[in-house]
Scaffold this motif. Sequence first.
Motif, PDB file in Angstrom:
ATOM      1  N   ALA A 190      35.354  47.588  36.224  1.00 15.39           N
ATOM      2  CA  ALA A 190      34.872  47.434  37.929  1.00 15.39           C
ATOM      3  C   ALA A 190      36.038  48.716  38.125  1.00 15.39           C
ATOM      4  CB  ALA A 190      34.905  46.224  38.760  1.00 15.39           C
ATOM      5  N   LEU A 191      37.257  48.506  37.647  1.00 20.34           N
ATOM      6  CA  LEU A 191      38.194  49.652  38.040  1.00 20.34           C
ATOM      7  C   LEU A 191      37.570  51.098  37.214  1.00 20.34           C
ATOM      8  CD1 LEU A 191      42.022  47.987  37.378  1.00 20.34           C
ATOM      9  CD2 LEU A 191      40.965  48.447  39.489  1.00 20.34           C
ATOM     10  N   ALA A 192      36.988  50.966  35.895  1.00 25.22           N
ATOM     11  CA  ALA A 192      37.061  51.952  35.486  1.00 25.22           C
ATOM     12  C   ALA A 192      35.849  52.735  35.976  1.00 25.22           C
ATOM     13  CB  ALA A 192      36.581  52.057  34.073  1.00 25.22           C
ATOM     14  N   ARG A 193      35.601  51.970  37.220  1.00 23.48           N
ATOM     15  CA  ARG A 193      33.422  52.970  37.578  1.00 23.48           C
ATOM     16  C   ARG A 193      33.838  53.112  38.599  1.00 23.48           C
ATOM     17  NH1 ARG A 193      29.590  47.690  35.767  1.00 23.48           N
ATOM     18  NH2 ARG A 193      28.526  48.671  33.532  1.00 23.48           N
ATOM     19  N   LEU A 194      34.468  53.065  39.737  1.00 23.27           N
ATOM     20  CA  LEU A 194      35.789  52.763  40.334  1.00 23.27           C
ATOM     21  C   LEU A 194      35.801  54.655  40.724  1.00 23.27           C
ATOM     22  CD1 LEU A 194      37.848  50.616  42.401  1.00 23.27           C
ATOM     23  CD2 LEU A 194      35.444  51.095  43.170  1.00 23.27           C
ATOM     24  N   PRO A 195      35.465  55.616  41.632  1.00 22.86           N
ATOM     25  CA  PRO A 195      35.862  56.705  42.080  1.00 22.86           C
ATOM     26  C   PRO A 195      37.286  56.679  41.750  1.00 22.86           C
ATOM     27  CG  PRO A 195      33.902  56.339  43.279  1.00 22.86           C
ATOM     28  CD  PRO A 195      34.316  54.958  42.808  1.00 22.86           C
ATOM     29  N   ARG A 196      38.106  58.008  41.132  1.00 27.91           N
ATOM     30  CA  ARG A 196      39.622  58.083  41.417  1.00 27.91           C
ATOM     31  C   ARG A 196      39.762  57.931  42.881  1.00 27.91           C
ATOM     32  NH1 ARG A 196      43.187  58.906  38.377  1.00 27.91           N
ATOM     33  NH2 ARG A 196      42.330  59.892  36.203  1.00 27.91           N
ATOM     34  N   ALA A 197      39.316  58.618  43.308  1.00 23.53           N
ATOM     35  CA  ALA A 197      39.798  58.372  44.398  1.00 23.53           C
ATOM     36  C   ALA A 197      40.563  56.810  45.271  1.00 23.53           C
ATOM     37  CB  ALA A 197      39.342  58.728  45.922  1.00 23.53           C
ATOM     38  N   GLU A 198      39.572  56.169  45.207  1.00 26.86           N
ATOM     39  CA  GLU A 198      38.899  54.505  45.653  1.00 26.86           C
ATOM     40  C   GLU A 198      40.020  53.946  44.400  1.00 26.86           C
ATOM     41  OE1 GLU A 198      35.490  53.114  46.194  1.00 26.86           O
ATOM     42  OE2 GLU A 198      35.330  54.618  47.410  1.00 26.86           O
ATOM     43  N   ARG A 199      40.058  53.832  43.435  1.00 20.28           N
ATOM     44  CA  ARG A 199      40.861  53.779  42.620  1.00 20.28           C
ATOM     45  C   ARG A 199      42.761  53.696  42.450  1.00 20.28           C
ATOM     46  NH1 ARG A 199      38.861  54.398  37.791  1.00 20.28           N
ATOM     47  NH2 ARG A 199      40.080  56.452  37.495  1.00 20.28           N
ATOM     48  N   GLU A 251      33.584  46.920  46.182  1.00 19.48           N
ATOM     49  CA  GLU A 251      33.256  46.799  43.872  1.00 19.48           C
ATOM     50  C   GLU A 251      34.271  45.663  43.502  1.00 19.48           C
ATOM     51  OE1 GLU A 251      30.731  48.341  42.906  1.00 19.48           O
ATOM     52  OE2 GLU A 251      30.878  48.763  45.121  1.00 19.48           O
ATOM     53  N   MET A 252      35.471  45.571  43.808  1.00 16.70           N
ATOM     54  CA  MET A 252      36.353  44.665  43.199  1.00 16.70           C
ATOM     55  C   MET A 252      35.329  42.942  43.555  1.00 16.70           C
ATOM     56  SD  MET A 252      38.329  46.024  41.173  1.00 16.70           S
ATOM     57  CE  MET A 252      37.165  47.041  41.020  1.00 16.70           C
ATOM     58  N   ARG A 253      35.300  42.743  45.055  1.00 14.50           N
ATOM     59  CA  ARG A 253      34.366  41.509  45.018  1.00 14.50           C
ATOM     60  C   ARG A 253      33.437  41.491  44.188  1.00 14.50           C
ATOM     61  NH1 ARG A 253      36.402  42.756  50.544  1.00 14.50           N
ATOM     62  NH2 ARG A 253      37.677  41.583  50.814  1.00 14.50           N
ATOM     63  N   ALA A 299      32.142  42.687  41.130  1.00 15.32           N
ATOM     64  CA  ALA A 299      32.744  43.021  40.245  1.00 15.32           C
ATOM     65  C   ALA A 299      33.072  41.551  39.881  1.00 15.32           C
ATOM     66  CB  ALA A 299      34.139  43.378  39.472  1.00 15.32           C
ATOM     67  N   LEU A 300      33.461  40.334  40.716  1.00 18.93           N
ATOM     68  CA  LEU A 300      33.971  39.110  40.860  1.00 18.93           C
ATOM     69  C   LEU A 300      32.539  37.929  41.059  1.00 18.93           C
ATOM     70  CD1 LEU A 300      37.780  39.214  41.868  1.00 18.93           C
ATOM     71  CD2 LEU A 300      36.845  38.700  39.272  1.00 18.93           C
ATOM     72  N   GLY A 301      31.207  38.700  41.354  1.00 21.26           N
ATOM     73  CA  GLY A 301      30.943  37.726  41.997  1.00 21.26           C
ATOM     74  C   GLY A 301      30.386  37.232  42.678  1.00 21.26           C
ATOM     75  N   ALA A 302      31.485  37.635  43.902  1.00 19.73           N
ATOM     76  CA  ALA A 302      31.772  37.501  45.364  1.00 19.73           C
ATOM     77  C   ALA A 302      31.066  38.066  46.153  1.00 19.73           C
ATOM     78  CB  ALA A 302      32.858  37.444  45.408  1.00 19.73           C
ATOM     79  N   ASP A 303      30.168  38.884  45.567  1.00 23.00           N
ATOM     80  CA  ASP A 303      29.424  39.670  46.897  1.00 23.00           C
ATOM     81  C   ASP A 303      28.916  38.813  48.517  1.00 23.00           C
ATOM     82  OD1 ASP A 303      28.270  41.315  44.453  1.00 23.00           O
ATOM     83  OD2 ASP A 303      26.513  40.122  43.634  1.00 23.00           O
ATOM     84  N   ASN A 304      29.046  37.790  48.093  1.00 20.62           N
ATOM     85  CA  ASN A 304      28.627  37.205  49.562  1.00 20.62           C
ATOM     86  C   ASN A 304      29.989  36.783  50.235  1.00 20.62           C
ATOM     87  OD1 ASN A 304      29.288  35.370  48.185  1.00 20.62           O
ATOM     88  ND2 ASN A 304      28.119  33.343  48.527  1.00 20.62           N
ATOM     89  N   VAL A 305      30.730  37.444  50.559  1.00 16.17           N
ATOM     90  CA  VAL A 305      32.119  37.584  50.792  1.00 16.17           C
ATOM     91  C   VAL A 305      32.437  38.631  51.712  1.00 16.17           C
ATOM     92  CG1 VAL A 305      34.367  37.008  50.764  1.00 16.17           C
ATOM     93  CG2 VAL A 305      33.381  36.008  48.943  1.00 16.17           C
TER      94      VAL A 305
END
Length: 194
Positions: free
Chosen positions: A134-143, A180-182, A184-190
Amino acid sequence: MVTHPDTRRTETDADIISAACRSPERFAAVFDRHYRHIYAYAARRLGPDLAEDVASETFLVAFDRREKYNAAQPDARPWLFGIALNLIMRHGRAESRRYRMLARTAPDEQVAAFDNLVAGRVDATLVRGRLATALARLPRAERDVLLLVAWAGLNQQEAAAALDIPAGTARSRLHRARQEMRKALGADNVGSEA
């Protein structure tokens, strides 16, 4: 902070940097205060091999630019992390390779030799690959905003100062990165907790 013996007051980073313009050896106090934090941040982003170079170069650049430091900012951390981040960006490929390697590392390789680890450590190892992906996929500005907050310990305003962007921009980038991190952790419903 350093207590100056003549005044018995605590010196801010701005005080020390200002004094270092007249007495360059004073800059060592800024190095002593912040080197390990800059190194730790660079090591998390690039690995220990490049971290020492980036951390050392951060302070060389800061020393060269000490006369341009904004003395209205008592804490030099955002400034130093901004310099470090620019140097880290030069090593973008190394950072991407590191995240891909972490994502590929099979959990069994990580855990096999440590059968008696606590469940929390095992769970963290299993999740690490998903987070690295997920970190690798984030746009640099957001990461960059996310890692300045999560790994460097800066608040949103300090991260904005380090990146030289408006605070609102940092806030929205951080929000998107956390979403995006959520995922990646499978916490979409948070969803709405950022």
